[in-house]
Enzyme design. Structure first.
Site, PDB file in Angstrom:
ATOM      1  N   CYS A   1       0.919  -1.211   0.125  1.00  0.00           N
ATOM      2  CA  CYS A   1       0.030  -0.267   0.121  1.00  0.00           C
ATOM      3  C   CYS A   1       0.904   1.140  -0.096  1.00  0.00           C
ATOM      4  CB  CYS A   1      -0.889   0.009   1.210  1.00  0.00           C
ATOM      5  SG  CYS A   1      -2.027  -1.400   1.264  1.00  0.00           S
TER       6      CYS A   1
ATOM      7  N   ASP B   1       2.708   2.284   2.497  1.00  0.00           N
ATOM      8  CA  ASP B   1       2.969   2.896   3.714  1.00  0.00           C
ATOM      9  C   ASP B   1       3.258   1.771   4.921  1.00  0.00           C
ATOM     10  OD1 ASP B   1       2.365   5.852   3.532  1.00  0.00           O
ATOM     11  OD2 ASP B   1       0.186   5.106   2.692  1.00  0.00           O
TER      12      ASP B   1
ATOM     13  N   CYS C   1       5.255   8.231   2.117  1.00  0.00           N
ATOM     14  CA  CYS C   1       5.341   9.538   1.595  1.00  0.00           C
ATOM     15  C   CYS C   1       5.905  10.448   2.738  1.00  0.00           C
ATOM     16  CB  CYS C   1       4.281   9.835   0.943  1.00  0.00           C
ATOM     17  SG  CYS C   1       2.854  10.319   1.816  1.00  0.00           S
TER      18      CYS C   1
ATOM     19  N   CYS D   1      -2.511   9.403   5.851  1.00  0.00           N
ATOM     20  CA  CYS D   1      -1.358   9.401   6.446  1.00  0.00           C
ATOM     21  C   CYS D   1      -1.607   9.531   8.130  1.00  0.00           C
ATOM     22  CB  CYS D   1      -0.267  10.193   6.054  1.00  0.00           C
ATOM     23  SG  CYS D   1       0.168  10.107   4.337  1.00  0.00           S
TER      24      CYS D   1
END
Lengths: 137, 406
Positions: free
Chosen positions: A37, A39, A63, A106
């Protein structure tokens, strides 16, 4: 896409990067997300017997906003009682870092990492002495 | 000292060559006529310029000038070729064959035809290097197949498809072959006769020309290819594409093609050297770097690498004085990682970790050395921050881990 200055600050100068020994006393480890995914966050909290978060470390694959969210969270939870840390909502992270809508996940991941780390600490506390179990999740 | 920022994203677009701008300038100023004005000098000089450009483009791809239809760019050319053929030949059949790693302009044109019930589409798989197997193509052809649309070179990983063989099969089976050669024209030899291409899309801004000018090559004999236009109007371009011609853009496209043809051999050798130098510079500094695409059958200027354990967008952030692109989900509008790299059958996480370096005419060896060092430094920093790298170094097999997905 332009990044907020706070995201840039955490990205270029991340706070509390690193690891505690997983088996160290008082350490709870939360690993959330999945590589496919894009992350994965690992958050470790050092929690006193009284339930106060004394220190925190993170490592993140993701990211810039994911790195910034986890870096910010390590600062945020330090000195907090676990009940207070569990009450942290992702919206606080969104607000602080000025995350755009596409980066909200996030902050959700960072919130989940706190919960996972505390739950691991509680589990280890409960099972004290008898845990040789692999806890990658 | 290298001049920053460095542009190394030449598959996205290329800078305008100053020689191209010089050729265009009169048509942006004093020579403003409409190429369709038949009754005065303004129109005649515009038409003359357009005809010259038609010749320059045709020469580069070994076509005839009248086989060049001007469009706004490769996306329009792809749409016109695919939708135009399917509509025109609907009595003959309704099956289209394409490939999973095509550009969205092709894939989404095919999807639109499926959605409206105008065609059924076969999406051929690719091998681990991103190449289609001509035998798969042969087996996919039915008596209903009216179009094969397969790109010349992939825009992400640079892989060159076996176009000559594809063209041969298409001829043998009597199926029209459209080739999206957007990334190839002007960079590697493209010959519509040798490759048996019936329709070919190209655009100016990928070969140092201006944006907004493209063309579709439409074969005029053996076979004569027919199309139903997708834009109706004044019947320009032999009725295939109405709309006043973008004269300065077309002049620029023509000039860009002429320059590319003259300099191709030298430029191919120079870019191949630069690519090898960049690849070597990265590989000597880092381990766990994977080359995406074909090791040799690729565009000279394309290097696509996955830096394991590091997410692409975060890497781009760290090298902000270098313009490259990533297959990471975070850099795409759809939040999906690159479907091209996923189609190679590698792990999804390598799509998130991929960076595309697109070398071009104006890149130098000095820039390449700077980029290799800068990228390696940032990858090392991000790996220190990566839980995946830590786990891999501890000997944990990342595939055996049960991840907590949200």
């Amino acid at each position: 896409m332009a990044y907020s200055s706070k995201v840039m600050s955490h990205y270029t100068n991340p706070r509390n990067v690193g690891s505690f020994g997983k088996d160290e006393a008082g350490v709870g480890t939360g690993i959330v997300g999945a590589p496919e995914c894009g992350d994965v966050m690992k958050l470790q909290l050092k929690i006193s017997d009284e339930g106060v978060i004394e220190d925190a470390r993170f490592k993140t694959f993701g990211c810039g906003s994911a790195i910034a969210s986890s870096s910010y969270v390590t600062e945020l939870v330090k000195g907090k009682k676990i009940e207070e840390a569990l009450a942290i909502k992702n919206s606080l992270i969104v607000q602080e870092l000025n995350l755009p809508p596409v980066k909200i996940h996030c902050s959700v991941l960072a919130e989940d990492a706190i919960k996972a780390a505390i739950s691991d600490w509680q589990k280890r506390k409960g099972e004290k002495g008898s845990n040789k179990k692999e806890e990658a999740a | 000292m290298v001049k920053l920022p460095i542009y190394m994203d030449n598959h996205a677009t290329t800078p305008l060559d100053p020689r191209v701008l010089d050729a265009m300038m009169p048509y942006l100023t004093s020579k403003f006529g409409n190429a369709a004005s038949r009754n005065h000098g303004f129109g005649w000089e515009a038409e003359e310029a357009v005809d010259k450009a038609r010749g320059q483009i045709a020469t580069l791809i070994n076509a005839k000038p009248k086989e060049i239809i001007f469009t706004s760019g490769a996306t329009e050319s792809d749409n016109l070729a695919i939708k135009g053929v399917v509509e025109f030949y609907k009595e003959k059949g309704n099956h289209v064959i394409t490939c999973v790693t095509e550009h969205k302009a092709v894939i989404d044109s095919c999807k639109a035809l499926e959605r409206t019930g105008k065609a059924t589409v076969t999406y051929l798989p690719v091998d681990k290097h991103g190449m289609v197997d001509p035998e798969d193509l042969r087996n996919a052809i039915t008596d209903k197949t009216v179009l094969i649309t397969i790109m010349f070179a992939n825009n992400e990983i640079g892989t060159l498809h076996p176009v000559v063989e594809i063209g041969k099969i298409a001829k043998e089976k009597g199926v029209i072959f459209h080739c999206d050669a957007t990334q190839a024209v002007g960079h590697v030899p493209v010959d519509v006769e040798r490759c048996g291409i019936d329709l070919l899309s190209l655009t100016a801004h990928k070969l140092y020309g201006p944006k907004g000018a493209g063309a579709l090559y439409v074969r005029s004999r053996a076979p004569r290819v027919r199309l139903t236009p997708i834009i109706d109007g004044g019947g320009h371009e032999r009725g295939m594409r109405s709309g006043t011609l973008n004269v300065p853009g077309i002049v620029g496209l023509g000039a860009a093609c002429e320059i590319a043809g003259k300099e191709m051999a030298e430029e191919m050798a120079r870019l191949t050297d630069l690519r090898h130098r960049l690849q070597a510079g990265v590989f000597e500094r880092l381990d766990d770097v994977i080359l995406n695409g074909h090791p040799t059958e690729r565009l000279p200027g394309n290097l696509n690498l996955s830096f394991a354990y590091v997410e692409g967008e975060s890497l781009l952030m760290g090298i902000s004085d270098i313009a490259v692109s990533s297959g990471s989900a975070c850099t795409s509008a759809t939040l999906e990682p690159s479907y091209v790299i996923r189609a190679l059958g590698t792990d999804d996480e390598l799509a998130h970790s991929s960076i595309r370096f697109g070398l071009g005419r104006f890149n130098t060896g000095e820039e390449v050395d700077y980029v290799a060092e800068r990228v390696a430094k940032e990858v090392v920093r991000l790996r220190e921050m990566s839980p995946l790298y830590e786990m891999a170094k501890e000997g944990i097999d990342l595939k055996s881990v049960e991840w907590r997905r949200e």
